[in-house]
Design a protein around this motif. Structure first.
Motif, PDB file in Angstrom:
ATOM      1  N   CYS A   1      82.135   9.399 -43.139  1.00  0.00           N
ATOM      2  CA  CYS A   1      83.291   8.639 -43.622  1.00  0.00           C
ATOM      3  C   CYS A   1      83.630   9.122 -45.031  1.00  0.00           C
ATOM      4  O   CYS A   1      82.739   9.221 -45.884  1.00  0.00           O
ATOM      5  CB  CYS A   1      82.948   7.148 -43.630  1.00  0.00           C
ATOM      6  SG  CYS A   1      84.266   6.107 -44.315  1.00  0.00           S
ATOM      7  N   GLY A   2      84.884   9.422 -45.261  1.00  0.00           N
ATOM      8  CA  GLY A   2      85.338   9.892 -46.576  1.00  0.00           C
ATOM      9  C   GLY A   2      85.826   8.728 -47.425  1.00  0.00           C
ATOM     10  O   GLY A   2      86.399   7.765 -46.900  1.00  0.00           O
ATOM     11  N   THR A   3      85.599   8.808 -48.728  1.00  0.00           N
ATOM     12  CA  THR A   3      85.931   7.669 -49.599  1.00  0.00           C
ATOM     13  C   THR A   3      86.816   8.073 -50.788  1.00  0.00           C
ATOM     14  O   THR A   3      86.767   7.438 -51.827  1.00  0.00           O
ATOM     15  CB  THR A   3      84.636   7.002 -50.122  1.00  0.00           C
ATOM     16  OG1 THR A   3      83.948   7.936 -50.956  1.00  0.00           O
ATOM     17  CG2 THR A   3      83.723   6.574 -48.988  1.00  0.00           C
ATOM     18  N   TRP A   4      87.608   9.108 -50.606  1.00  0.00           N
ATOM     19  CA  TRP A   4      88.526   9.549 -51.666  1.00  0.00           C
ATOM     20  C   TRP A   4      89.497   8.425 -52.033  1.00  0.00           C
ATOM     21  O   TRP A   4      89.843   8.212 -53.194  1.00  0.00           O
ATOM     22  CB  TRP A   4      89.282  10.787 -51.158  1.00  0.00           C
ATOM     23  CG  TRP A   4      90.263  11.403 -52.085  1.00  0.00           C
ATOM     24  CD1 TRP A   4      90.336  11.249 -53.444  1.00  0.00           C
ATOM     25  CD2 TRP A   4      91.315  12.306 -51.723  1.00  0.00           C
ATOM     26  NE1 TRP A   4      91.367  12.009 -53.951  1.00  0.00           N
ATOM     27  CE2 TRP A   4      91.981  12.665 -52.910  1.00  0.00           C
ATOM     28  CE3 TRP A   4      91.758  12.853 -50.524  1.00  0.00           C
ATOM     29  CZ2 TRP A   4      93.072  13.546 -52.927  1.00  0.00           C
ATOM     30  CZ3 TRP A   4      92.834  13.734 -50.533  1.00  0.00           C
ATOM     31  CH2 TRP A   4      93.486  14.070 -51.726  1.00  0.00           C
ATOM     32  N   ALA A   5      89.927   7.684 -50.999  1.00  0.00           N
ATOM     33  CA  ALA A   5      90.948   6.643 -51.227  1.00  0.00           C
ATOM     34  C   ALA A   5      90.393   5.448 -52.004  1.00  0.00           C
ATOM     35  O   ALA A   5      91.161   4.690 -52.592  1.00  0.00           O
ATOM     36  CB  ALA A   5      91.498   6.168 -49.879  1.00  0.00           C
ATOM     37  N   TRP A   6      89.081   5.275 -52.008  1.00  0.00           N
ATOM     38  CA  TRP A   6      88.468   4.084 -52.592  1.00  0.00           C
ATOM     39  C   TRP A   6      88.468   4.199 -54.118  1.00  0.00           C
ATOM     40  O   TRP A   6      87.569   4.761 -54.712  1.00  0.00           O
ATOM     41  CB  TRP A   6      87.036   3.909 -52.084  1.00  0.00           C
ATOM     42  CG  TRP A   6      86.913   3.804 -50.585  1.00  0.00           C
ATOM     43  CD1 TRP A   6      87.894   4.036 -49.661  1.00  0.00           C
ATOM     44  CD2 TRP A   6      85.735   3.478 -49.846  1.00  0.00           C
ATOM     45  NE1 TRP A   6      87.395   3.866 -48.390  1.00  0.00           N
ATOM     46  CE2 TRP A   6      86.075   3.520 -48.470  1.00  0.00           C
ATOM     47  CE3 TRP A   6      84.433   3.150 -50.196  1.00  0.00           C
ATOM     48  CZ2 TRP A   6      85.163   3.258 -47.461  1.00  0.00           C
ATOM     49  CZ3 TRP A   6      83.511   2.883 -49.191  1.00  0.00           C
ATOM     50  CH2 TRP A   6      83.884   2.932 -47.840  1.00  0.00           C
ATOM     51  N   GLY A   7      89.482   3.691 -54.755  1.00  0.00           N
ATOM     52  CA  GLY A   7      89.602   3.794 -56.210  1.00  0.00           C
ATOM     53  C   GLY A   7      90.778   4.673 -56.630  1.00  0.00           C
ATOM     54  O   GLY A   7      91.021   4.862 -57.812  1.00  0.00           O
TER      55      GLY A   7
ATOM     56  N   ILE B   1      81.305  18.453 -38.648  1.00  0.00           N
ATOM     57  CA  ILE B   1      81.120  17.004 -38.850  1.00  0.00           C
ATOM     58  C   ILE B   1      82.383  16.502 -39.558  1.00  0.00           C
ATOM     59  O   ILE B   1      82.569  16.744 -40.753  1.00  0.00           O
ATOM     60  CB  ILE B   1      79.903  16.722 -39.763  1.00  0.00           C
ATOM     61  CG1 ILE B   1      78.620  17.325 -39.190  1.00  0.00           C
ATOM     62  CG2 ILE B   1      79.754  15.215 -40.005  1.00  0.00           C
ATOM     63  CD1 ILE B   1      77.427  17.253 -40.141  1.00  0.00           C
ATOM     64  N   PRO B   2      83.288  15.837 -38.835  1.00  0.00           N
ATOM     65  CA  PRO B   2      84.486  15.331 -39.517  1.00  0.00           C
ATOM     66  C   PRO B   2      84.146  14.112 -40.377  1.00  0.00           C
ATOM     67  O   PRO B   2      83.286  13.308 -39.996  1.00  0.00           O
ATOM     68  CB  PRO B   2      85.425  14.947 -38.371  1.00  0.00           C
ATOM     69  CG  PRO B   2      84.550  14.744 -37.177  1.00  0.00           C
ATOM     70  CD  PRO B   2      83.290  15.539 -37.382  1.00  0.00           C
ATOM     71  N   ILE B   3      84.804  13.988 -41.522  1.00  0.00           N
ATOM     72  CA  ILE B   3      84.564  12.839 -42.412  1.00  0.00           C
ATOM     73  C   ILE B   3      85.894  12.142 -42.691  1.00  0.00           C
ATOM     74  O   ILE B   3      86.402  12.163 -43.815  1.00  0.00           O
ATOM     75  CB  ILE B   3      83.866  13.269 -43.728  1.00  0.00           C
ATOM     76  CG1 ILE B   3      84.570  14.468 -44.399  1.00  0.00           C
ATOM     77  CG2 ILE B   3      82.411  13.606 -43.479  1.00  0.00           C
ATOM     78  CD1 ILE B   3      84.111  14.714 -45.847  1.00  0.00           C
ATOM     79  N   PRO B   4      86.494  11.489 -41.662  1.00  0.00           N
ATOM     80  CA  PRO B   4      87.778  10.827 -41.887  1.00  0.00           C
ATOM     81  C   PRO B   4      87.668   9.712 -42.915  1.00  0.00           C
ATOM     82  O   PRO B   4      86.684   8.982 -42.937  1.00  0.00           O
ATOM     83  CB  PRO B   4      88.103  10.245 -40.498  1.00  0.00           C
ATOM     84  CG  PRO B   4      86.771  10.070 -39.837  1.00  0.00           C
ATOM     85  CD  PRO B   4      85.928  11.216 -40.322  1.00  0.00           C
ATOM     86  N   GLY B   5      88.684   9.590 -43.739  1.00  0.00           N
ATOM     87  CA  GLY B   5      88.764   8.465 -44.660  1.00  0.00           C
ATOM     88  C   GLY B   5      89.188   7.238 -43.881  1.00  0.00           C
ATOM     89  O   GLY B   5      89.916   7.342 -42.896  1.00  0.00           O
ATOM     90  N   ALA B   6      88.709   6.065 -44.285  1.00  0.00           N
ATOM     91  CA  ALA B   6      89.143   4.826 -43.625  1.00  0.00           C
ATOM     92  C   ALA B   6      89.326   3.754 -44.679  1.00  0.00           C
ATOM     93  O   ALA B   6      88.507   3.607 -45.583  1.00  0.00           O
ATOM     94  CB  ALA B   6      88.126   4.383 -42.579  1.00  0.00           C
TER      95      ALA B   6
END
Ligand SMILES: NC(=O)c1ccc[n+]([C@@H]2O[C@H](COP(=O)([O-])OP(=O)(O)OC[C@H]3O[C@@H](n4cnc5c(N)ncnc54)[C@H](OP(=O)(O)O)[C@@H]3O)[C@@H](O)[C@H]2O)c1
Length: 332
Positions: A20-26, A283-288
């Motif tokens: 899971c990607g967390t670029w959007a978090w912040g 290994i995909p790491i989609p943001g959610a």
């Protein structure tokens, strides 16, 4: 510098099928983050871990303005609070930025220490966020040596790279191999609308040869491959909206093929897009940003596209006359 530990006794890095990607978090600017989203993000974290999505990707440059470091801090808080299935498998991967003022191996070690503080626990996978190969190749050696120090000192379970092409990757591999330090992972921008790292650069073959796991970032092309955005549907604001407006007229072949396969398999477009990444050995790491999205992305697990469907998607990708712009730091 402290002495090297016996790496043969270090805990092993265990990577799941999807992260899971967390670029959007912040990130307010591109992703419209607001602190009121935090309870939902914590629920995303919990749902991912309990569903086996135990790898979380963050970065020490994530978080806009005063929110810099927020993605790591939220992850740290969520991981500390979590109790439930797969708790022991949680793997926090951060990316240390190759800022121009990070010039020494000590700077990398300090950066990782600061990330570990925000994460409230040791970093599992420390990655160099981008290569300086395209503009300041002389800077990179010290940064890589600092990463290798972290592994040798047992401060991280593994080290990885991001936005490196095969030529530069071989150079790094050779440098680190002299110290017996393996490269665990490479992250590249990879999706049906960003096939360049694989089709043009052939990173998959080099990774297979060197024993490196390939991580696909932006596997949903920032949300475009979920099918929820279209020229006749509302677009996100800002840079994403601008980018989507530019891309949408040229990506119908992929959206149509995804739609047809999704319908025949009773899956969503996001699930088919992510499953395609898995079928390609990544290994995909989609943001959610919501539990609904996390739940949907979890539905990419437990089944597999057949080779004919993968081929259809590959051909559809080849018929698109717009693709995602490549990261400027991606090297050859
Ligand atoms: N190494 C690097 O240089 C680099 C660069 C970029 C990203 N990354 C990493 O890769 C991760 C993933 O990439 P990304 O976040 O750029 O893009 P992405 O995964 O392609 O797209 C994520 C966005 O798509 C939407 N979405 C996700 N799942 C959905 C679903 N099931 N249904 C509908 N919409 C959904 C959400 O945004 P909306 O709801 O706003 O549409 C979400 O924030 C990042 O978070 C980051 O950790 C690394």
């Amino acid at each position: 510098m402290t002495a090297a530990t016996d790496v043969s006794t270090q805990p092993r890095l265990v990577l799941p099928t999807i992260g899971c990607g967390t670029w959007a978090w912040g990130n307010r600017l591109l992703w419209g983050y607001d602190p009121s989203m935090d309870p939902e993000l914590q629920a995303v974290f919990n749902r991912c871990v309990s569903g086996g999505v135990t790898l979380f990707d963050t970065g020490d440059s994530y978080g806009t303005g005063r929110l810099n470091g927020r993605s790591e801090s939220l992850l740290g808080q969520f991981a500390a609070d979590y109790t439930g299935p797969n708790q022991e498998q949680i793997c926090l991967a951060t990316k240390l930025a190759a800022y121009p003022w990070r010039l020494t191996r000590g700077a990398m070690r300090r950066a990782c220490g600061a990330s570990a503080e925000r994460l409230q626990r040791p970093v599992d996978l420390a990655q160099l966020h981008w290569s300086t190969g395209n503009y300041a190749p002389w800077q990179e050696g010290a940064l890589l040596d600092g990463l290798a120090d972290l592994y040798e000192q047992g401060q991280v379970k593994g080290i990885g790279l991001s936005n490196f092409g095969p030529k530069r990757l071989r150079w790094v591999h050779q440098r680190l191999a002299q110290r017996g330090v393996p490269i665990a992972t490479l992250q590249v921008q990879y999706s049906l609308l960003s096939t360049y790292p694989v089709t043009e650069l052939d990173v998959t073959a080099v990774c297979a040869e060197l024993g490196i796991r390939l991580i696909a970032y932006s596997p949903l092309c920032l949300g475009l491959l979920t099918g929820k955005y279209g020229l006749d549907k509302p677009l996100p604001g800002g840079l994403r909206g601008w980018l989507f407006r530019r891309m949408l007229p040229g990506i119908q072949p992929v959206l149509d093929t995804l739609g047809a396969i999704a319908q025949s398999r009773d899956k969503t477009l996001a699930q088919v897009s992510l499953n395609w990444c898995i079928c390609k050995g990544t290994i995909p790491i989609p943001g959610a940003k919501s539990v609904t999205q996390a739940e949907d992305n979890l539905g990419a697990l437990g089944w597999q596209l057949d080779s004919g469907e993968v081929e259809e998607l590959d051909q559809a990708a080849g018929r698109c006359d717009r693709t995602m712009v490549q990261n400027i730091f991606q090297t050859r």
